[in-house]
Design a protein around this motif. Structure first.
Motif, PDB file in Angstrom:
ATOM      1  N   ALA A   1       8.585  -1.014  -3.538  1.00 27.12           N
ATOM      2  CA  ALA A   1       7.934  -1.360  -4.815  1.00 27.12           C
ATOM      3  C   ALA A   1       6.479  -0.879  -4.841  1.00 27.12           C
ATOM      4  N   ILE A   2       5.795  -1.061  -3.677  1.00 27.98           N
ATOM      5  CA  ILE A   2       4.398  -0.608  -3.597  1.00 27.98           C
ATOM      6  C   ILE A   2       4.315   0.911  -3.743  1.00 27.98           C
ATOM      7  N   ILE A   3       5.233   1.607  -3.064  1.00 30.08           N
ATOM      8  CA  ILE A   3       5.222   3.084  -3.150  1.00 30.08           C
ATOM      9  C   ILE A   3       5.480   3.538  -4.585  1.00 30.08           C
ATOM     10  N   LYS A   4       6.474   2.887  -5.243  1.00 36.21           N
ATOM     11  CA  LYS A   4       6.749   3.251  -6.639  1.00 36.21           C
ATOM     12  C   LYS A   4       5.541   2.983  -7.528  1.00 36.21           C
ATOM     13  N   GLU A   5       4.882   1.866  -7.271  1.00 36.62           N
ATOM     14  CA  GLU A   5       3.689   1.539  -8.073  1.00 36.62           C
ATOM     15  C   GLU A   5       2.599   2.581  -7.886  1.00 36.62           C
ATOM     16  N   LYS A   6       2.402   2.996  -6.644  1.00 39.52           N
ATOM     17  CA  LYS A   6       1.369   4.004  -6.379  1.00 39.52           C
ATOM     18  C   LYS A   6       1.747   5.360  -6.976  1.00 39.52           C
ATOM     19  N   ASP A   7       3.066   5.692  -6.849  1.00 38.40           N
ATOM     20  CA  ASP A   7       3.512   6.958  -7.457  1.00 38.40           C
ATOM     21  C   ASP A   7       3.298   6.949  -8.974  1.00 38.40           C
ATOM     22  N   ALA A   8       3.554   5.789  -9.581  1.00 41.64           N
ATOM     23  CA  ALA A   8       3.314   5.685 -11.031  1.00 41.64           C
ATOM     24  C   ALA A   8       1.828   5.855 -11.354  1.00 41.64           C
ATOM     25  N   ALA A   9       0.985   5.275 -10.477  1.00 44.37           N
ATOM     26  CA  ALA A   9      -0.459   5.423 -10.690  1.00 44.37           C
ATOM     27  C   ALA A   9      -0.882   6.879 -10.561  1.00 44.37           C
ATOM     28  N   ILE A  10      -0.295   7.564  -9.537  1.00 45.26           N
ATOM     29  CA  ILE A  10      -0.623   8.989  -9.358  1.00 45.26           C
ATOM     30  C   ILE A  10      -0.195   9.790 -10.589  1.00 45.26           C
TER      31      ILE A  10
ATOM     32  N   ARG B   1      11.114  -4.035   3.304  1.00 47.92           N
ATOM     33  CA  ARG B   1      11.432  -2.696   2.817  1.00 47.92           C
ATOM     34  C   ARG B   1      11.384  -2.634   1.287  1.00 47.92           C
ATOM     35  N   GLU B   2      11.967  -3.696   0.689  1.00 51.37           N
ATOM     36  CA  GLU B   2      11.911  -3.728  -0.781  1.00 51.37           C
ATOM     37  C   GLU B   2      10.464  -3.769  -1.285  1.00 51.37           C
ATOM     38  N   ARG B   3       9.703  -4.591  -0.544  1.00 47.07           N
ATOM     39  CA  ARG B   3       8.281  -4.683  -0.952  1.00 47.07           C
ATOM     40  C   ARG B   3       7.580  -3.346  -0.787  1.00 47.07           C
ATOM     41  N   HIS B   4       7.839  -2.667   0.321  1.00 47.97           N
ATOM     42  CA  HIS B   4       7.219  -1.349   0.542  1.00 47.97           C
ATOM     43  C   HIS B   4       7.642  -0.349  -0.521  1.00 47.97           C
TER      44      HIS B   4
ATOM     45  N   ALA C   1      -9.276   7.238  -3.622  1.00 49.15           N
ATOM     46  CA  ALA C   1      -9.491   5.888  -3.098  1.00 49.15           C
ATOM     47  C   ALA C   1      -8.204   5.069  -3.160  1.00 49.15           C
ATOM     48  N   ASN C   2      -7.472   5.192  -4.279  1.00 46.21           N
ATOM     49  CA  ASN C   2      -6.211   4.462  -4.385  1.00 46.21           C
ATOM     50  C   ASN C   2      -5.190   4.933  -3.337  1.00 46.21           C
ATOM     51  N   GLU C   3      -5.208   6.269  -3.107  1.00 45.62           N
ATOM     52  CA  GLU C   3      -4.292   6.807  -2.095  1.00 45.62           C
ATOM     53  C   GLU C   3      -4.626   6.267  -0.708  1.00 45.62           C
ATOM     54  N   ARG C   4      -5.921   6.220  -0.419  1.00 48.94           N
ATOM     55  CA  ARG C   4      -6.326   5.676   0.884  1.00 48.94           C
ATOM     56  C   ARG C   4      -5.958   4.193   1.017  1.00 48.94           C
TER      57      ARG C   4
ATOM     58  N   ARG D   1      -3.451   2.727  -0.450  1.00 45.38           N
ATOM     59  CA  ARG D   1      -2.008   2.646  -0.234  1.00 45.38           C
ATOM     60  C   ARG D   1      -1.646   2.926   1.223  1.00 45.38           C
ATOM     61  N   GLN D   2      -2.308   3.945   1.780  1.00 40.21           N
ATOM     62  CA  GLN D   2      -2.022   4.286   3.179  1.00 40.21           C
ATOM     63  C   GLN D   2      -2.428   3.146   4.127  1.00 40.21           C
ATOM     64  N   LEU D   3      -3.615   2.560   3.859  1.00 47.54           N
ATOM     65  CA  LEU D   3      -4.072   1.447   4.703  1.00 47.54           C
ATOM     66  C   LEU D   3      -3.124   0.257   4.621  1.00 47.54           C
ATOM     67  N   GLU D   4      -2.672   0.020   3.422  1.00 51.89           N
ATOM     68  CA  GLU D   4      -1.759  -1.109   3.252  1.00 51.89           C
ATOM     69  C   GLU D   4      -0.432  -0.861   3.963  1.00 51.89           C
ATOM     70  N   VAL D   5       0.053   0.388   3.811  1.00 50.81           N
ATOM     71  CA  VAL D   5       1.307   0.724   4.505  1.00 50.81           C
ATOM     72  C   VAL D   5       1.147   0.587   6.015  1.00 50.81           C
ATOM     73  N   GLU D   6      -0.004   1.085   6.497  1.00 46.83           N
ATOM     74  CA  GLU D   6      -0.241   0.990   7.942  1.00 46.83           C
ATOM     75  C   GLU D   6      -0.340  -0.478   8.387  1.00 46.83           C
ATOM     76  N   ARG D   7      -1.022  -1.260   7.550  1.00 49.49           N
ATOM     77  CA  ARG D   7      -1.164  -2.683   7.911  1.00 49.49           C
ATOM     78  C   ARG D   7       0.192  -3.395   7.908  1.00 49.49           C
ATOM     79  N   GLU D   8       0.996  -3.132   6.853  1.00 52.01           N
ATOM     80  CA  GLU D   8       2.303  -3.764   6.767  1.00 52.01           C
ATOM     81  C   GLU D   8       3.217  -3.291   7.896  1.00 52.01           C
ATOM     82  N   THR D   9       3.090  -1.981   8.215  1.00 50.19           N
ATOM     83  CA  THR D   9       3.917  -1.455   9.312  1.00 50.19           C
ATOM     84  C   THR D   9       3.547  -2.108  10.638  1.00 50.19           C
TER      85      THR D   9
END
Length: 436
Positions: A165-174, A160-163, A118-121, A123-131
């Motif tokens: 940071a979000i990716i790093k946060e999700k990777d840490a969660a994973i 980009r910095e925000r993205h 669910a967290n992965e999904r 993250r993907q939705l957020e990335v898609e929305r931000e993109t």
């Protein structure tokens, strides 16, 4: 000389000592033979009746003892069957408990996987929305390139910095969830694995194991030592002992150890400290599905050895303690049944000795009885010979008696006038007083 009176004619006549003794022996021998025959027959009947009674009595006693022995054997077999059934029931119950624990663990893993997915999904939705927003913003800013180019570049950099940071946060969660999967929520922040296990045990020591010994193995006299030794007691008697080894390896370590690298030393420590079980509490090989699956029995390589993750430290103690306590109870019951079996065996041996002794005594008595019967038969044969001799003597006496009976005064005085005159004078003298 002795005088004899004829029972028929009342005539009195004199006989010498030899003839008188011969007549008396004739009468005594006849009575003796009758009495001897009667007593011999009576003795034979009494001895036969006594022998039959003793034989029947011993036979009944033997049958009763045999029936008692068979009853005890049946009770022993029933008790052994009952204990076996109890053991099978206990094993089946424990298997069901382990299956339930495994089901709970699998459910927890499935829940964590669902959260991770669910967290992965998200993250993907957020990335898609931000993109999408970025593309729209770029499209809008394209018309205003001349005036807002610098602002767009700044926004792009910020996004980009925000993205990132979000990716790093999700990777840490994973990574966190992966670590949780390997350690299953084991909390060891700021403490070593040994300290963690000691703290966990001391937390339940008073309530669960009030009589147990659990402490560091500080005895290196054998050249090696483990980490912890656990011993528990029931009624002052030790019924279980466990040698523990704790292994934790940091992710930065260049050389990665395997759990099997420590099996041999742990087995040596277990034997040196006379412990029944050996348990390796390990965080090595964190991605191994075998060791992440729960309690792993490696007794195929080393006797009574297990490998567990830290979260199964207390469950393995509870499992082995419960099994050992039940085994001790079953062992005590089986020992009682074995002692009962020994008592029955001793009874059988005593019964067999009694049978052998009785058989020997019976053979000796039978032999002596046979000797006695043979002696009686010999005596009877000898008496039969004496009887035949007496019968022969009786015939001679009868002939002599016939001769005596046939002897009359007339025959004695026939042709002897002198004796005839003497007898006549004697008769006259005998009748004269009566007439007076």
């Amino acid at each position: 000389m002795k005088e004899l009176k004829c029972p028929h004619c009342q005539h009195v006549f004199s006989v010498d000592e030899d003839m008188f003794e011969s007549l008396a022996n004739q009468v005594r021998n006849s009575v003796f033979n009758d009495e001897l025959d009667r007593r011999t027959a009576e003795n034979r009947r009494l001895m036969q009746a006594e022998l039959t009674s003793k034989t029947n009595e011993l036979k009944n006693d033997f049958q009763k003892q045999l029936a008692t022995r068979e009853l005890k054997l049946a009770e022993r077999d029933a008790r052994i069957s009952e204990l076996t059934q109890k053991m099978q029931t206990a094993v089946k119950t424990r298997e069901l408990e382990l299956a339930a624990d495994l089901a709970k663990r699998d459910a927890e893993i499935a829940r964590l996987r669902q959260e991770l997915s669910a967290n992965e999904r998200m993250r993907q939705l957020e990335v898609e929305r931000e993109t999408g927003l970025k593309e729209k913003e770029i499209a809008r800013l394209t018309n205003e390139v001349a005036t807002v180019k610098s602002e767009a570049l700044l926004r792009e950099a910020s996004m980009r910095e925000r993205h990132e940071a979000i990716i790093k946060e999700k990777d840490a969660a994973i990574e966190l969830y992966r670590d949780m999967k390997a350690r299953l929520s084991t909390k060891m922040i700021g403490e070593s694995l040994e300290q963690h296990c000691a703290t966990e045990f001391n937390r339940i020591r008073t309530t669960a194991y009030p009589n147990a010994f659990f402490d560091k193995d500080n005895d290196a006299s054998t050249g090696s030592k483990g980490d912890f030794i656990f011993r528990d007691f029931a009624d002052g008697v030790e019924y279980i002992s466990i040698m523990f080894e704790m292994k934790n390896e940091a992710d930065q370590t260049a050389t990665k150890h395997r759990n099997s690298d420590f099996f041999k030393k742990l087995d040596q420590d277990r034997k040196a400290k006379k412990c029944e079980y050996a348990v390796l509490v390990s965080l090595l090989e964190p991605t191994s599905e075998l060791y992440n699956d729960g309690i792993v029995d490696v007794s195929y390589a080393y006797d009574k050895m297990f490998v567990v993750r830290p979260q199964f430290f207390l469950p393995i103690i509870a499992l082995l303690t419960k099994a050992s306590r039940r085994a001790a109870e079953y062992k005590a019951e089986l020992e009682a049944a074995r002692r009962q079996s020994i008592d029955i065996t001793n009874f059988e041996e005593k019964l067999e000795k009694f049978r052998e002794g009785f058989g020997y005594n019976y053979m000796q008595a039978s032999k002596k009885f046979g000797d006695a019967i043979k002696a009686i038969d010999n005596s009877i044969a000898q008496l039969q010979k004496v009887r035949e001799s007496l019968v022969g003597s009786e015939n001679n006496l009868r002939l002599a008696n016939d001769k005596v009976e046939a002897l009359t005064i007339r025959k004695l005085t026939h042709g002897n006038p002198t004796m005839k005159q003497k007898f006549k004078e004697a008769r006259d003298n005998r009748h004269t007083p009566e007439e007076e």
